[in-house]
Design a protein around this motif. Sequence first.
Motif, mmCIF file in Angstrom:
data_model
loop_
_atom_site.group_PDB
_atom_site.id
_atom_site.type_symbol
_atom_site.label_atom_id
_atom_site.label_comp_id
_atom_site.label_asym_id
_atom_site.label_seq_id
_atom_site.Cartn_x
_atom_site.Cartn_y
_atom_site.Cartn_z
ATOM 1 N N SER A 61 -17.254 -21.259 3.562
ATOM 2 C CA SER A 61 -16.718 -21.487 4.900
ATOM 3 C C SER A 61 -15.565 -20.546 5.212
ATOM 4 C CB SER A 61 -16.224 -22.927 5.022
ATOM 5 O OG SER A 61 -15.675 -23.161 6.304
ATOM 6 N N ALA A 62 -15.398 -20.275 6.485
ATOM 7 C CA ALA A 62 -14.233 -19.517 6.956
ATOM 8 C C ALA A 62 -13.065 -20.471 7.195
ATOM 9 C CB ALA A 62 -14.588 -18.768 8.228
ATOM 10 N N LYS A 63 -13.327 -21.774 7.188
ATOM 11 C CA LYS A 63 -12.276 -22.769 7.422
ATOM 12 C C LYS A 63 -11.455 -22.960 6.151
ATOM 13 C CE LYS A 63 -13.424 -26.480 9.783
ATOM 14 N NZ LYS A 63 -14.163 -27.715 10.151
ATOM 15 N N ALA A 75 -17.706 -34.803 0.844
ATOM 16 C CA ALA A 75 -19.091 -34.896 1.323
ATOM 17 C C ALA A 75 -20.090 -34.781 0.173
ATOM 18 C CB ALA A 75 -19.359 -33.808 2.354
ATOM 19 N N GLY A 76 -19.636 -34.322 -0.997
ATOM 20 C CA GLY A 76 -20.528 -34.243 -2.148
ATOM 21 C C GLY A 76 -20.777 -32.849 -2.686
ATOM 22 N N ALA A 77 -20.118 -31.850 -2.115
ATOM 23 C CA ALA A 77 -20.259 -30.493 -2.649
ATOM 24 C C ALA A 77 -19.537 -30.404 -3.994
ATOM 25 C CB ALA A 77 -19.675 -29.474 -1.676
ATOM 26 N N ASP A 78 -20.055 -29.564 -4.858
ATOM 27 C CA ASP A 78 -19.414 -29.357 -6.155
ATOM 28 C C ASP A 78 -18.220 -28.419 -6.053
ATOM 29 O OD1 ASP A 78 -21.249 -30.865 -7.941
ATOM 30 O OD2 ASP A 78 -22.703 -29.449 -7.115
ATOM 31 N N ASP A 79 -18.228 -27.575 -5.028
ATOM 32 C CA ASP A 79 -17.130 -26.632 -4.838
ATOM 33 C C ASP A 79 -17.113 -26.209 -3.376
ATOM 34 O OD1 ASP A 79 -14.972 -24.998 -5.467
ATOM 35 O OD2 ASP A 79 -16.021 -23.928 -7.062
ATOM 36 N N TYR A 80 -15.999 -25.634 -2.962
ATOM 37 C CA TYR A 80 -15.801 -25.186 -1.583
ATOM 38 C C TYR A 80 -15.078 -23.862 -1.672
ATOM 39 C CZ TYR A 80 -14.433 -25.588 3.375
ATOM 40 O OH TYR A 80 -14.261 -25.386 4.719
ATOM 41 N N LEU A 81 -15.708 -22.810 -1.195
ATOM 42 C CA LEU A 81 -15.157 -21.471 -1.308
ATOM 43 C C LEU A 81 -14.877 -20.910 0.080
ATOM 44 C CD1 LEU A 81 -14.437 -19.319 -3.405
ATOM 45 C CD2 LEU A 81 -16.802 -18.554 -3.317
ATOM 46 N N VAL A 82 -13.624 -20.508 0.302
ATOM 47 C CA VAL A 82 -13.197 -20.007 1.605
ATOM 48 C C VAL A 82 -13.424 -18.498 1.682
ATOM 49 C CG1 VAL A 82 -11.244 -19.758 3.183
ATOM 50 C CG2 VAL A 82 -11.478 -21.839 1.809
#
Length: 136
Positions: A61-63, A75-82
Motif C-alpha cells: 500500500s501507499a498508505k 484484517a488478517g494479513a501476515d504483513d503490510y508493506l508501505v
Amino acid sequence: LHLSMFASMARISYFRVGVFPATWIPLMLPDVQMPRLDGYAFLDAVRADQSSSLTPFILLSAKAGSEARTEGLTAGADDYLVKPFSSKEFLARVKTHLELGRMRKELEARVQDRTRLLVESESRLQQKVAEPGALD
C-alpha cells in the motif's frame, strides 16, 4: 528471487482466485487499492478458502502510518508493506514469509496426521471394549 516473479504471482492470484490450487501460489502480494477487488476483499476471499487460508499474505500500500498497518494486520494479513520500499526489505520480508508459510503448512500436515492416528487409535480401543468379556 526476482521482483517480476512476485508481481506475476500477485496478478495470477488476483485474476484467478479460486481457480489454481493454493499449492501453486506460495505467497499473495496484492495492493490495497486494486481495481474491482481491493486488497482487503481479496484477503477475505483467500482466507475464506480452506485451500489457501495458510498462504502467506503481504498487503502492499501507499498508505503509511500505524493506523493503516494496524488495519491491514487486523484484517488478517501476515504483513503490510508501505510503498515505496527498498528491494532488500521486500526480498527479506518475502523470504521470511515464504519460510513461515512452508513451516505453517508442514505443521498443519503433522496435525492432520496425528489427528488421523488418534481417531484410528480411539476406534481400535472402542472395538476392544465392545468385545464380549473385554471388561471382565
